[in-house]
Design an enzyme around this catalytic site. Sequence first.
Site, PDB file in Angstrom:
ATOM      1  CB  SER A 167     -28.730  11.044 -18.835  1.00  0.00           C
ATOM      2  OG  SER A 167     -29.579  12.160 -18.963  1.00  0.00           O
ATOM      3  CD  GLU A 229     -30.389  11.689 -11.077  1.00  0.00           C
ATOM      4  OE1 GLU A 229     -30.704  11.938 -12.263  1.00  0.00           O
ATOM      5  OE2 GLU A 229     -29.830  10.634 -10.719  1.00  0.00           O
ATOM      6  CG  HIS A 267     -28.769  13.887 -14.212  1.00  0.00           C
ATOM      7  ND1 HIS A 267     -29.627  12.810 -14.296  1.00  0.00           N
ATOM      8  CD2 HIS A 267     -28.404  14.176 -15.497  1.00  0.00           C
ATOM      9  CE1 HIS A 267     -29.783  12.461 -15.571  1.00  0.00           C
ATOM     10  NE2 HIS A 267     -29.045  13.263 -16.317  1.00  0.00           N
TER      11      HIS A 267
END
Length: 287
Positions: A167, A229, A267
């Site tokens: 991330s 995602e 995610h």
Amino acid sequence: MGSKKRDLCSSAVHIAGVSEFTIPRTKQRLMYSHYGNREYRIFVAQPDADPPPLGFPVIYVLDANSVFGTMVEAMRVQAGRPDRTGVVPAVIVGIGYPTEKPFSPARFYDFTMSVPESELPARPDGTAWPEMGGAEAFLEFIETELKPEIQRELPVDRTKQAIFGHSLGGLFVLQVLFTKPTAFRTYIAGSPSIHWSKQLLLEAEQRFVARITHETLNVDVLLAAGELERSHKSRINAHAEELVKRLSAFTDFGVYVEFQEFAGEGHVTVLPALISRALRFVSRNSI
């Protein structure tokens, strides 16, 4: 008779003692960085094996509070048979924060470059984002304070160092690749938040490309994301795939790059699968 059976069953359960469980051959400490006067919780795992002549590969893991244990256990299970798993023993160094929560707001500062607030995405709860823009200082901490400490303590191969981030951590990994590509041999950016500072990252990428056309490097880059995602408005998968396509043009200049999408993962759930894949990717030049 039924009462007797219950008594026999209950008496068969005997707890000799209860203690906390720790992962074997791991330790942790606090380190204070001179860059920004910040505090980090450093986790270290040493393989249960004899080091190679030049030392173990070493993997530096961001957001260690959330992923260090998973990576260490995956390594411990798989590295015993490199011939079958493709995973070699490596030192794992986790960089986390003095909290028991999986993520700390301090990561926003450490993993990001300075971006005008007007260019940031809106926060889901409507509040202001934490302080940002400390990526350069964070890299200085890793390079000048943390790495020397690890190299003094453990037999590690300085030519086989990797960095793993997810991330915003994945964004930081790409920033390091583009601004100081010789810092690591292997770069793993999971679900990288390229959208966070897309223009700044693109400019850094262009400077990186200009550099490698005159200076051959040897870097391995893995970008990855979860299949689920793909529908997110930040276009995490699309941005990663576009970057991989651009970097793939520089294979002859020492840049090896892959993209991996994990079916059925989002995610956060992508992390265990990504960690297992990352261990094989780091080991690809060591078997």
